[in-house]
Structure formats: structure tokens, C-alpha cells
Design a protein around this motif. Structure first.
Motif, mmCIF file in Angstrom:
data_model
loop_
_atom_site.group_PDB
_atom_site.id
_atom_site.type_symbol
_atom_site.label_atom_id
_atom_site.label_comp_id
_atom_site.label_asym_id
_atom_site.label_seq_id
_atom_site.Cartn_x
_atom_site.Cartn_y
_atom_site.Cartn_z
ATOM 1 N N ALA A 1 3.086 -0.636 8.407
ATOM 2 C CA ALA A 1 2.920 0.756 8.015
ATOM 3 C C ALA A 1 2.058 1.417 9.166
ATOM 4 O O ALA A 1 2.434 2.611 9.549
ATOM 5 C CB ALA A 1 2.278 0.796 6.740
ATOM 6 N N ASP A 4 -6.918 3.427 4.956
ATOM 7 C CA ASP A 4 -6.446 1.937 5.091
ATOM 8 C C ASP A 4 -7.335 1.098 4.197
ATOM 9 O O ASP A 4 -8.684 0.973 4.454
ATOM 10 C CB ASP A 4 -6.636 1.399 6.580
ATOM 11 C CG ASP A 4 -6.094 0.154 6.626
ATOM 12 O OD1 ASP A 4 -5.999 -0.830 5.646
ATOM 13 O OD2 ASP A 4 -6.059 -0.209 8.024
ATOM 14 N N LEU A 17 -1.843 8.830 2.259
ATOM 15 C CA LEU A 17 -1.164 7.737 2.160
ATOM 16 C C LEU A 17 -2.235 6.698 2.163
ATOM 17 O O LEU A 17 -3.208 6.746 3.121
ATOM 18 C CB LEU A 17 -0.360 7.865 3.489
ATOM 19 C CG LEU A 17 0.272 6.252 3.813
ATOM 20 C CD1 LEU A 17 1.595 6.101 2.644
ATOM 21 C CD2 LEU A 17 0.994 6.332 5.191
ATOM 22 N N LEU A 29 -2.873 2.525 2.398
ATOM 23 C CA LEU A 29 -2.325 1.318 2.772
ATOM 24 C C LEU A 29 -3.213 0.164 2.329
ATOM 25 O O LEU A 29 -4.466 0.073 2.279
ATOM 26 C CB LEU A 29 -2.395 1.233 4.432
ATOM 27 C CG LEU A 29 -1.899 2.452 5.070
ATOM 28 C CD1 LEU A 29 -1.941 2.141 6.783
ATOM 29 C CD2 LEU A 29 -0.324 2.683 4.787
ATOM 30 N N ALA A 31 2.202 0.418 1.317
ATOM 31 C CA ALA A 31 1.973 2.096 1.326
ATOM 32 C C ALA A 31 2.066 2.674 -0.016
ATOM 33 O O ALA A 31 3.193 2.479 -0.490
ATOM 34 C CB ALA A 31 3.054 2.447 2.358
#
Length: 321
Positions: free
Chosen positions: A79, A159, A181, A183, A200
Motif C-alpha cells: 500500500a 499507518d 486512508l 494502513l 488498506a
């Protein structure tokens, strides 16, 4: 090649020997027990049913709020390599020091990169990256802080590769804004990094674009099978959180007794302040224990947590020496 942990072959080439304990990563050395893998997982292309089963297990394990959409990939790294292609290039700001692949991948795709030491410095970025909890210093931010940050940037990547042991930090139980987004890594907490599995999470438009770039079979059949079973085993995950918390405290006691105070960390790794990180790494390597040091600090040394008791005994002996 970029600087990473897990480079045990370099340690073996330099110091010799075979019986090494690799503590240079944050990968759990008490791994999830591998299940039997059906033959069809090896012999057939991955099916939509298997992919859907894995995604459902991930949604339940991480309490993913609707309508967030999910995609499984070949590790969180897959990702990270696609993120720069999601939007037109502009100014990217990465909260540092952190995992260096975020900045490297953005730079490689033409983003104008800036590094920042605090959340406020990310404001106004076209794309901002925060690792939560952070690697290697363990800094952490509550979801409310990151949701507020999302309002001040064009696109926010969070993340959460090390968040399994601290689920209260995760954004996934919240309704994600369309410009966020998230992760996740499977291999770190579950101790199965070789499975190469990550996820993701985000708005449908973002995930659909990632899926188109990733191709039809980004995750192999055995990984789909292992991931679905492990993520569904919530009792194992809860017990492991308690185990890792106890192990982190145990490691801190050993390091403190050796004169290495804690700089920060997570329940999967600890970062200590040493008088000389390179010398400390060399000392541990003489005991066939590999650790992680950083080009931007003369003092920081990061240790993953041992697993079997024999590994703890060897680490304790090395630190006493």
C-alpha cells in the motif's frame, strides 16, 4: 538499498555464526500457530470468496465502522508503494523520524517532500503521513487528534502497522472522512511477516483505485487462509496483548539495569538511549543478538521482544555483560 531492520544476513556475514536472535524488527517472536493449509490454496488462483472471508475477519477483528471499505494487499508495504499514485503530486509532509519507506516512495514518484517533527507542521500539506503508534520512538496520537488533522490537509495516510497491541489508538472504529486512508499490517502482531499480508481502509473511491492498481490477485491463497483464521481468533489476540505488555516491561527492566533508559516504543519493540548505539549493537552481536540502530541518532537502539525463554536468557546475559 534503504536502511531497514531484518537484515540478519548482513549480521551473519560480518560476525559469523548461525544461531541468531533477530530483534532488529518489531515482529512478534511469539507467532500465531500456523494452521493446516488446504491444497486448493496452493493449486488454485485466489477466489473472491476467500478474499471476502479475509476482509470480513479483518473488519470484525479491528471493529471497522461502516461504510469504510477494505482491501487486502501483499503487506502494508504494498500500500505504501501505491499511495503516491493516488493523487496528483504536490507537497507531502511526513511526521518523522519514522519508517523510511513512506518518504522514499513519495520522493520516488515526484512529490515535494518535507519532514515534520509535530502534527501542527503537517497542516496545509497536500498529503500527510502519520505512523501511529510511531516507529521507532513510540509516539502516539488519539483518534480525535488525527481526525482534526484530516480537516487541515488534503489527504491523510495513517499507518497503524503497530496498532494491534494498542487498539484504542485506531481510527478504524470511527467513520473515516473521505480523505483518510488507514494502513494495517498483519505480519507484525501475528508474528508471520513472511505471509506478506496487509490492508488498506478508506472511502470506496480511494480503495477502488488502489484495487485497480494492485491487480486481481495481490494476496496468495495461503495468506488469505492464514489471515482469515488468525484474525478470527480474537481470544488469541487478547491474550497476546497482555503477554506483549508484560514482555515489554520485562525488556525495560533488563535494559534499565544495563544503563539504557527507555526512549519510547510499543508493546512490540522498545527503543533505548545508549551511550553509543553502534557499540551497543556490536556488543549484542557478539552474543548473536541482532538489533536496530538508526543513521539519524548516535544513541538510539531498538530491540524487538524475545519469544522463547531461552532467548530471554541470552538477552539478559548479554546485557549483564
Amino acid at each position: 538499498m534503504r536502511d531497514h531492520g531484518g537484515n540478519l544476513d548482513a549480521a551473519m556475514a560480518r560476525y559469523g555464526g548461525q544461531d541468531w536472535i533477530d530483534l532488529s524488527t518489531g515482529i512478534n517472536r511469539r507467532p500465531y500457530p500456523l494452521p493446516a493449509i488446504p491444497d486448493i490454496a496452493w493449486t488454485a488462483l485466489p477466489t473472491q470468496t476467500a478474499k471476502a472471508r479475509l476482509i470480513e475477519a479483518a473488519r470484525l477483528a479491528w471493529h471497522v465502522a461502516a461504510p469504510t471499505k477494505a482491501l487486502s494487499l501483499a503487506g502494508a508495504q504494498a500500500a505504501i508503494q501505491l499511495v503516491p499514485l493516488l493523487r496528483p503530486t504536490g507537497r507531502a509532509v511526513v511526521l518523522t523520524p519514522t519508517y523510511n519507506e513512506h518518504a522514499a516512495c513519495l520522493s520516488a514518484h515526484g512529490w515535494h517532500l518535507t519532514e515534520a517533527a509535530g502534527l501542527d507542521a503537517l497542516h496545509g500539506a497536500d498529503l500527510a503521513v502519520v505512523v501511529n503508534p510511531n516507529n521507532p520512538d513510540g509516539r502516539r496520537w488519539l483518534p480525535e487528534r488525527l481526525l482534526a488533522l484530516a480537516e487541515a490537509v488534503g489527504f491523510l495516510v495513517v499507518d497503524e502497522s503497530f496498532a494491534d497491541a494498542t487498539p484504542e489508538l485506531s481510527l478504524l472504529s470511527r467513520a473515516l472522512p473521505p480523505n483518510v486512508l488507514v494502513l494495517r499490517s498483519f505480519g507484525k502482531f501475528y508474528g508471520l511477516a513472511g505471509v506478506r499480508l496487509g490492508f488498506a481502509f478508506g472511502a470506496a473511491a480511494v480503495i477502488d483505485r488502489l484495487e485497480a492498481m494492485a491487480g486481481p490477485w495481490p494476496v496468495p491463497g495461503p495468506a488469505l487462509h492464514i489471515g482469515a483464521l488468525a484474525l478470527a481468533d480474537t481470544a488469541w489476540a487478547e491474550a497476546m496483548r497482555h503477554q506483549l505488555a508484560a514482555d515489554a516491561a520485562r525488556a525495560d527492566r533488563l535494559a534499565t539495569a544495563a544503563g539504557w533508559p527507555l526512549t519510547g516504543g510499543t508493546p512490540l519493540f522498545r527503543t533505548y538511549h545508549t551511550p553509543d548505539a553502534a557499540a551497543a549493537q556490536h556488543h549484542l552481536a557478539r552474543h548473536r543478538i541482532w538489533s536496530r540502530i538508526f543513521p539519524y541518532s548516535r544513541h538510539w537502539l531498538r530491540l524487538g521482544l524475545p519469544g522463547p525463554e531461552a532467548e530471554w536468557d541470552r538477552l539478559a546475559a548479554a546485557l549483564r555483560a
